[in-house]
Design a protein around this motif. Structure first.
Motif, PDB file in Angstrom:
ATOM      1  N   PHE A 594      25.101  48.372  26.739  1.00 39.88           N
ATOM      2  CA  PHE A 594      23.825  47.917  27.295  1.00 39.88           C
ATOM      3  C   PHE A 594      23.705  48.437  28.729  1.00 39.88           C
ATOM      4  O   PHE A 594      24.650  48.366  29.507  1.00 39.88           O
ATOM      5  CB  PHE A 594      23.775  46.393  27.278  1.00 39.88           C
ATOM      6  N   VAL A 595      22.540  48.955  29.068  1.00 38.50           N
ATOM      7  CA  VAL A 595      22.324  49.462  30.422  1.00 38.50           C
ATOM      8  C   VAL A 595      21.762  48.329  31.286  1.00 38.50           C
ATOM      9  O   VAL A 595      20.688  47.792  31.001  1.00 38.50           O
ATOM     10  CB  VAL A 595      21.331  50.637  30.418  1.00 38.50           C
ATOM     11  N   ALA A 596      22.520  47.953  32.325  1.00 45.33           N
ATOM     12  CA  ALA A 596      22.080  46.858  33.190  1.00 45.33           C
ATOM     13  C   ALA A 596      20.962  47.330  34.106  1.00 45.33           C
ATOM     14  O   ALA A 596      20.907  48.502  34.485  1.00 45.33           O
ATOM     15  CB  ALA A 596      23.267  46.361  34.019  1.00 45.33           C
ATOM     16  N   ASN A 614       7.522  53.762  24.292  1.00 47.65           N
ATOM     17  CA  ASN A 614       7.875  52.754  23.313  1.00 47.65           C
ATOM     18  C   ASN A 614       9.358  52.830  23.038  1.00 47.65           C
ATOM     19  O   ASN A 614       9.913  53.917  23.009  1.00 47.65           O
ATOM     20  CB  ASN A 614       7.150  53.082  22.011  1.00 47.65           C
ATOM     21  N   MET A 615       9.969  51.730  22.788  1.00 44.17           N
ATOM     22  CA  MET A 615      11.407  51.695  22.497  1.00 44.17           C
ATOM     23  C   MET A 615      12.243  52.026  23.724  1.00 44.17           C
ATOM     24  O   MET A 615      13.454  52.175  23.638  1.00 44.17           O
ATOM     25  CB  MET A 615      11.806  52.659  21.365  1.00 44.17           C
ATOM     26  N   GLY A 616      11.591  52.094  24.871  1.00 45.92           N
ATOM     27  CA  GLY A 616      12.318  52.480  26.071  1.00 45.92           C
ATOM     28  C   GLY A 616      13.091  51.331  26.688  1.00 45.92           C
ATOM     29  O   GLY A 616      13.933  51.539  27.557  1.00 45.92           O
ATOM     30  N   LYS A 618      11.329  48.183  27.612  1.00 38.18           N
ATOM     31  CA  LYS A 618      10.456  47.372  28.468  1.00 38.18           C
ATOM     32  C   LYS A 618      10.559  45.892  28.103  1.00 38.18           C
ATOM     33  O   LYS A 618      10.803  45.044  28.967  1.00 38.18           O
ATOM     34  CB  LYS A 618       8.990  47.844  28.339  1.00 38.18           C
ATOM     35  N   SER A 619      10.375  45.596  26.820  1.00 36.51           N
ATOM     36  CA  SER A 619      10.425  44.181  26.392  1.00 36.51           C
ATOM     37  C   SER A 619      11.758  43.575  26.752  1.00 36.51           C
ATOM     38  O   SER A 619      11.837  42.433  27.219  1.00 36.51           O
ATOM     39  CB  SER A 619      10.317  44.053  24.884  1.00 36.51           C
ATOM     40  N   THR A 620      12.806  44.315  26.481  1.00 37.33           N
ATOM     41  CA  THR A 620      14.147  43.801  26.742  1.00 37.33           C
ATOM     42  C   THR A 620      14.295  43.451  28.214  1.00 37.33           C
ATOM     43  O   THR A 620      14.809  42.385  28.566  1.00 37.33           O
ATOM     44  CB  THR A 620      15.188  44.841  26.321  1.00 37.33           C
ATOM     45  N   PHE A 621      13.817  44.339  29.074  1.00 36.49           N
ATOM     46  CA  PHE A 621      13.910  44.101  30.513  1.00 36.49           C
ATOM     47  C   PHE A 621      13.140  42.842  30.910  1.00 36.49           C
ATOM     48  O   PHE A 621      13.643  41.977  31.634  1.00 36.49           O
ATOM     49  CB  PHE A 621      13.380  45.322  31.271  1.00 36.49           C
TER      50      PHE A 621
HETATM   51  P1  ADP Z   1       9.949  48.637  24.419  1.00 38.24           P
HETATM   52  O1  ADP Z   1       9.508  47.267  24.773  1.00 38.24           O
HETATM   53  O2  ADP Z   1       9.903  49.553  25.566  1.00 38.24           O
HETATM   54  O3  ADP Z   1       9.257  49.187  23.221  1.00 38.24           O
HETATM   55  P2  ADP Z   1      12.431  47.390  23.651  1.00 38.24           P
HETATM   56  O4  ADP Z   1      12.727  46.571  24.842  1.00 38.24           O
HETATM   57  O5  ADP Z   1      11.889  46.716  22.462  1.00 38.24           O
HETATM   58  O6  ADP Z   1      11.489  48.610  24.045  1.00 38.24           O
HETATM   59  O7  ADP Z   1      13.799  48.112  23.315  1.00 38.24           O
HETATM   60  C1  ADP Z   1      13.955  48.874  22.158  1.00 38.24           C
HETATM   61  C2  ADP Z   1      15.419  48.981  21.833  1.00 38.24           C
HETATM   62  O8  ADP Z   1      16.111  49.722  22.831  1.00 38.24           O
HETATM   63  C3  ADP Z   1      16.151  47.670  21.799  1.00 38.24           C
HETATM   64  O9  ADP Z   1      16.085  47.091  20.530  1.00 38.24           O
HETATM   65  C4  ADP Z   1      17.567  48.026  22.158  1.00 38.24           C
HETATM   66  O10 ADP Z   1      18.275  48.428  21.011  1.00 38.24           O
HETATM   67  C5  ADP Z   1      17.402  49.200  23.067  1.00 38.24           C
HETATM   68  N1  ADP Z   1      17.516  48.785  24.462  1.00 38.24           N
HETATM   69  C6  ADP Z   1      16.576  48.164  25.196  1.00 38.24           C
HETATM   70  N2  ADP Z   1      17.005  47.933  26.444  1.00 38.24           N
HETATM   71  C7  ADP Z   1      18.246  48.442  26.520  1.00 38.24           C
HETATM   72  C8  ADP Z   1      19.225  48.539  27.563  1.00 38.24           C
HETATM   73  N3  ADP Z   1      18.969  48.058  28.799  1.00 38.24           N
HETATM   74  N4  ADP Z   1      20.392  49.132  27.279  1.00 38.24           N
HETATM   75  C9  ADP Z   1      20.636  49.617  26.047  1.00 38.24           C
HETATM   76  N5  ADP Z   1      19.772  49.561  25.053  1.00 38.24           N
HETATM   77  C10 ADP Z   1      18.582  48.993  25.254  1.00 38.24           C
END
Ligand code: ADP
Length: 858
Positions: A594-596, A614-616, A618-621
Motif C-alpha cells: 500500500f502506498v502511504a 479512475n482506479m488511481g 482517489k476514493s481510497t485516499f
Molecule cells: P479511484 O477512486 O481513483 O477510482 P480507488 O481508490 O477506488 O480509485 O482505488 C482503486 C484501487 O487501487 C484500489 O482498489 C486498490 O487496489 C488500489 N489502491 C488505491 N489506493 C492505493 C494505495 N494508496 N496504494 C496501493 N494501492 C492502492
C-alpha cells in the motif's frame, strides 16, 4: 386439540407457534409450510380441518434452539406454547380424555434473545422502541443480553443516523404512527406512555426518582414505557435484566448519518458482511464483550478531547509495554462472557454453567485487578477501572465452594453442586452410592443362589431396576418359592424383580430425588446471590471489556505500525503517511504494498480537489482520512506515521451515484438528497469527503452541480473537505477559491501502458487517462484505437471553437449535443402544454399522436 391450538395461535398472529406435544414442538397450517421451507424439514399432515388435511412439521424439543436460531435469522418471530400441567393433573381435572393445558410461555424475537446459542458473541443485540411525541422522537434502546439501556431524543431527520448507530435487531413503535419503519413491530399506542414508563423504571430500579440516573424527557420516557411494555409482553410478564437507563445527549458523539456509516463501511462492508468492514480490520479483542464494545466505540466516536485522551493513554500504556499487554490479553482470554451470563441469570434463564461463568469471570477480574494495581505508572483510565474489577471475593468464594469445576448447562439432572458444600447432600449422594454398591453385591448374590452366571441386574426408564436372565434359564427363577417375581418376557430374555432389589432401588430413587431437590434449592439461592450483586457484576464486565478494547487497539497498532494520534481542538488535519486499514490488508493478502499518502488541511487550505485517473486511488485516499479521524476520536491508534486530528463534530462521506448502483439502492436523486444534507449541516468543525459528486447525471449538469457544491462547501460550510472528481474543468475553481488547492493521484504512461502509482501529488491532474484505463480493463484494442481517433477529432474541434472561456471554463465535449437534444424536448413539451385536450376530436387526437411520435423519433 385444534381448538386449543387455534386459540393459542390467536394470541400470536404474527409469530410461528411452537406447540409442545411430548418431545416435539409441532407447527401447523401456514406456520408449518413456512418453517418446513426455512428449516428444510419434512412437511407432513395430521387430521383434517374444514375437510382438508392439516399441514404439520415438528422439531425435537432437545434441539429446538438450533432451529429457533435459524428461524430468527430468517426474520421470523416464534411463540412457544408449553404444556403447563402434567397429563396426570389434566386427568384429575377433566377426566381421562382431558387435554393437557398449554400456554404461550415466551415469544422469541430477534431483539429479545439471551441464549448463548442464539446470539453472536461479538455483536450486540439491540432492541429499540421509538415514540413520536409532538415534534420530537423518543428512543429507548436496550440489549437485554447484558442489561444495558439508553434513552435519547431525536428528530425525524436524525432518526436514520440514530438507528444506524444503534443497529438494532428489532424495532418497536406505536401502531398509529404513520412513519413507522416497515419492518418494525407495532404495538398499541397507549403502551407508549411517559408516566407509565417513568413509574416502571422507578419500580424496576427501586428508586423514588430517576434524577440520579440522568435527565430524561417525556419523549424518552414514553419510548421507555413502550419498550418495557413490549418486554413484558414478550417475556409473559417476566422482565429481563435491565440496568439503570443512561441518557444520551445529542452532542456527546461525532454525528455520522446512515449514508456515511454505510459508505465508510464502519460495521459492515458494502456486501453486508463483517469481513471487509473497519471494525473487522481493527478488532483484536479476545473476548466477545470487548468486540461488542469496540463496535460501539467505532459507531460513536467521542467529541471530548479529555475523554479521547484518557482512552488513548491507556492504549499507549499497553502499546509500549508488550509484556504487560501479553499478560493482560492472556488473562482476558480466560474471561467468559460475564455480562451475558449475568443477563441470563437475572432474567431467570440462567443455568449452572452461567453461574460457573460468573465465578470464573469475577475471579479473573480480581486477578487482572492485582496485575494492574501492582503498577504505579498506570494511566488515569486504568486507575478508574480498578475498583470495578474487585469487590466480589465473597461471591467468588461462595461459588467456588458451591459449584463443581465445569457445571453443566442443564440443571434438571443435578450434579453441579460440589462435594463438601452441603453435608446433607453429600449424605444423600453417599446413600445412593451405597445402594448402587449394594445392587452390585445383590447381582453376585443372585448369581450364586440361582447358579445362572449370565444373570444381570439392569436398569431402564420404564421398569427401573430389574433382574434379567437368558430365556433358557428362566424356569429356575419362575419357581413360586424362588423369591423372584416375573415382570416381562422378551425375545431371548426374561426379566424379574426381587424384594431386596426393590428396596435398594427405592432407596436410590428416594435419595436421588432428595439430592435433586437439595441442588435445586442451592441453585435458587446462588441465583439470588448473583442477582443481588448484579450492578457490581455488570460494572466488572464493562471494565473488562474496556481493558480488552484498549489491549486490542494496542495490539493492532503494534501489528500494523500504527501511531498515537494527537487530537486537538483546532480545525486541522495533518496526517503523514496515512493508510487505509481495509485496503492495505486486502493488498497485503495479494502480496502487494500500500502506498502511504499525506493529507494536510488547515483553515487556510481546507478543501482539496483530488483529480487523476479512475482506479488511481482517489476514493481510497478520501476514505482513509475519514477513517483515521473516526479511529482517533474513538480512542484508537491510527494507520499513519503521525496524525494531528482537529476534533470533527460531524463526519460526512458521499459517493457519486453510479458507484452505488451496484448496491441497487442509489439513484441520482438519492445522491442529491445526501448532498443536500451535507450542505445544510456541515459546519466549520465538520469533515466531509465527496467522491465523484455529480457523476449520476449527464456530464453537463453533473459538472455544474459538482462545481456549485464545491463552491458552497468552500464559501458557506467552510468545513474541511476532500473532493474527488474526474471533471478537469473544476480545476478552475482554484482561481476563485483561496482555501482550495489542487491535488491528483499520479499515473504514468509507459510504453503505451498505464501505470497507476497511487501516490498523491500537488497540482492539477494533467489528463484523464480514460482510454488507458479502458485498455487496462481489457477493452479490445480496436475499440481503444477507434476511441483515440474520435478523441483527437473532438479535441481538434474544441481547439477550433475556442471553448466557452467564461464562468465554468471549458464546457464538456458533448455539451453541444446535449443542448440540441434538450431543445428538442423543450419544443415537444411546449407543444403538449399548448394543447386543449377537451377540444380535440378523436380523429384529430389520433393524428396528433402520429405527429408527436414522428417528431420524437426524428
Ligand atoms: P479511484 O477512486 O481513483 O477510482 P480507488 O481508490 O477506488 O480509485 O482505488 C482503486 C484501487 O487501487 C484500489 O482498489 C486498490 O487496489 C488500489 N489502491 C488505491 N489506493 C492505493 C494505495 N494508496 N496504494 C496501493 N494501492 C492502492
Amino acid at each position: 386439540m385444534m381448538a386449543q391450538y387455534l386459540a393459542l395461535k390467536d394470541q400470536a398472529p404474527d409469530c410461528l407457534l411452537f406447540y409442545r406435544m411430548g418431545d416435539f414442538f409441532e407447527l401447523f397450517f401456514d406456520d408449518a409450510r413456512q418453517a418446513a421451507q426455512i428449516l428444510d424439514i419434512a412437511l407432513t399432515s395430521r387430521g383434517e380441518h374444514s375437510g382438508a388435511p392439516i399441514p404439520m412439521c415438528g422439531v425435537p424439543v432437545h434441539s429446538a434452539e438450533s432451529y429457533l436460531a435459524r428461524l430468527i435469522r430468517a426474520g421470523c418471530r416464534v411463540a412457544i406454547a408449553e404444556q403447563v400441567e402434567t397429563p396426570e393433573e389434566a386427568k384429575k381435572r377433566g377426566g381421562s380424555k382431558a387435554l393437557v393445558a398449554r400456554d404461550i410461555v415466551r415469544f422469541v424475537t430477534a431483539g429479545t434473545l439471551t441464549e448463548e446459542a442464539l446470539l453472536n458473541p461479538r455483536e450486540s443485540n439491540v432492541l429499540v422502541a421509538i415514540c413520536p411525541l409532538r415534534e420530537s422522537l423518543g428512543l429507548a434502546a436496550c440489549d437485554i443480553s447484558t442489561g444495558t439501556m439508553e434513552l435519547e431524543e431525536c428528530t425525524a431527520q436524525t432518526l436514520g443516523a440514530a438507528l444506524a448507530r444503534l443497529s438494532p435487531r428489532e424495532v418497536v413503535c406505536p401502531q398509529d404512527w404513520d412513519m413507522a419503519p416497515p419492518e418494525a413491530v407495532t404495538r398499541e399506542g397507549r403502551t407508549f406512555d411517559s408516566a407509565a414508563g417513568e413509574t416502571r423504571l422507578r419500580d424496576i430500579h427501586g428508586v423514588a426518582t430517576l434524577d440520579g440516573f440522568g435527565a430524561f424527557s417525556r419523549a424518552m420516557l414514553a419510548a421507555a414505557g413502550g419498550l418495557i411494555a413490549y418486554l413484558d409482553h414478550v417475556g409473559r410478564g417476566r422482565l429481563p435484566f435491565l440496568l439503570p437507563p443512561v441518557a444520551r445527549g445529542g452532542h456527546a458523539h461525532m454525528a455520522m448519518d446512515e449514508a456515511t456509516r454505510a459508505s465508510l463501511e464502519v460495521l459492515v462492508s458494502a456486501s453486508g458482511t463483517r469481513a471487509g468492514s473497519l471494525t473487522d480490520a481493527v478488532d483484536r479483542c479476545v473476548t466477545g464483550a470487548g468486540a461488542r464494545l469496540l463496535a460501539q466505540d467505532l459507531s460513536a466516536p467521542l467529541l471530548d478531547v479529555g475523554m479521547i485522551g484518557a482512552r488513548l493513554a491507556l492504549v499507549q500504556w499497553l502499546a509500549e509495554d508488550s509484556l504487560l499487554r501479553d499478560d493482560l490479553r492472556a488473562a482476558l482470554r480466560a474471561v467468559p462472557d460475564l455480562g451475558r451470563a449475568l443477563g441470563r441469570v437475572v432474567a431467570g434463564r440462567g443455568s449452572p454453567r452461567d453461574l460457573g461463568q460468573l465465578r470464573d469471570g469475577l475471579a479473573q477480574a480480581q486477578a487482572l485487578h492485582d496485575v494492574l494495581a501492582a503498577r504505579d505508572d498506570r494511566p488515569d483510565l486504568a486507575r478508574a477501572l480498578l475498583p470495578r474489577l474487585t469487590g466480589h471475593q465473597a461471591l467468588v468464594d461462595l461459588f467456588t465452594r458451591a459449584l463443581v469445576a465445569t457445571p453443566p448447562t442443564e440443571r434438571g439432572q443435578g450434579g453441579f453442586i460440589a462435594e463438601g458444600y452441603d453435608a446433607d447432600l453429600d449424605a444423600l449422594r453417599a446413600a445412593s452410592g451405597n445402594s448402587r454398591r449394594a445392587i452390585a453385591a445383590l447381582e453376585a448374590k443372585y448369581r450364586d443362589e440361582t447358579g445362572v452366571a449370565a444373570l444381570k441386574i439392569r436398569h431402564n426408564g420404564v421398569l427401573g431396576y430389574f433382574i434379567e436372565v437368558p430365556a433358557r434359564h428362566a424356569d429356575r427363577l419362575m419357581q413360586p418359592d424362588s423369591g423372584f417375581t416375573h415382570r416381562q418376557t422378551m425375545a431371548g430374555a426374561v426379566r424379574f424383580n426381587a424384594l431386596a432389589l426393590h428396596e435398594e432401588a427405592s432407596r436410590i430413587a428416594e435419595a436421588g430425588g432428595h439430592a435433586l431437590a437439595a441442588e435445586e434449592a442451592h441453585f435458587e439461592d446462588l441465583i439470588a446471590q448473583a442477582s443481588a450483586a448484579r450492578e457490581g457484576i455488570a460494572a466488572s464486565a464493562a471494565a473488562l471489556a474496556r481493558l480488552d478494547v484498549a489491549a486490542s487497539h494496542a495490539q493492532r497498532a503494534i501489528e500494523g505500525g500504527w501511531c498515537l494520534p494527537h487530537v486537538v481542538e483546532e480545525p486541522v488535519l495533518a496526517i503523514a503517511g496515512g493508510r487505509h486499514p481495509v485496503v492495505e490488508a486486502a493488498l497485503a493478502k495479494a502480496g502487494e504494498r500500500f502506498v502511504a499518502n499525506d493529507c494536510t488541511l488547515a483553515a487556510t487550505d481546507r478543501l482539496w480537489l483530488v483529480g487523476g485517473p479512475n482506479m488511481g486511488g482517489k476514493s481510497t485516499f478520501l476514505r482513509q482520512n475519514a477513517l483515521i479521524v473516526l479511529l482517533a476520536q474513538a480512542g484508537a491508534y491510527v494507520p499513519a506515521q503521525s496524525a494531528r486530528v482537529g476534533l470533527v463534530d460531524r463526519l460526512f462521506s458521499r459517493v457519486g451515484a453510479s458507484d452505488n448502483l451496484a448496491r441497487g439502492r442509489s439513484t441520482f436523486m438519492v445522491e442529491m438528497v445526501e448532498t443536500a444534507a451535507i450542505l445544510q449541516q456541515a459546519g466549520e468543525r465538520s469533515f466531509v469527503i465527496l467522491d465523484e459528486v455529480g457523476r449520476g447525471t449527464s456530464t453537463y449538469d453533473g459538472l455544474a452541480l459538482a462545481w456549485a457544491v464545491a463552491e458552497a462547501v468552500h464559501e458557506v460550510n467552510r468545513c474541511r473537505c476532500l473532493f474527488a472528481t474526474h471533471y478537469h474543468e473544476m480545476q478552475r475553481l482554484a482561481e476563485t477559491c483561496p482555501a482550495l488547492s489542487l491535488h491528483h493521484v499520479r499515473a504514468r504512461e509507459w510504453k503505451g501502458d498505464l501505470v497507476l502509482l497511487h501516490e498523491l501529488a500537488q497540482g492539477p491532474a494533467d489528463k484523464s487517462y480514460g482510454l488507458a484505463v479502458a485498455r487496462l480493463a481489457g477493452v479490445p484494442d480496436a475499440v481503444v484505437k477507434r476511441a483515440r481517433a474520435v478523441l483527437d477529432k473532438l479535441e481538434k474541434g474544441r481547439a477550433a471553437t475556442g471553448g466557452l472561456a467564461a464562468g465554468l471554463g471549458d464546457l464538456p465535449l458533448f455539451a453541444a449535443a446535449i443542448e440540441a437534444a434538450e431543445e428538442k424536448v423543450d419544443a415537444l413539451r411546449d407543444k403538449l402544454n399548448a394543447l386543449d385536450i377537451d377540444a380535440l376530436s378523436p380523429r384529430a387526437a389520433l393524428d396528433l399522436l402520429y405527429d408527436l411520435k414522428r417528431e420524437a423519433n426524428s
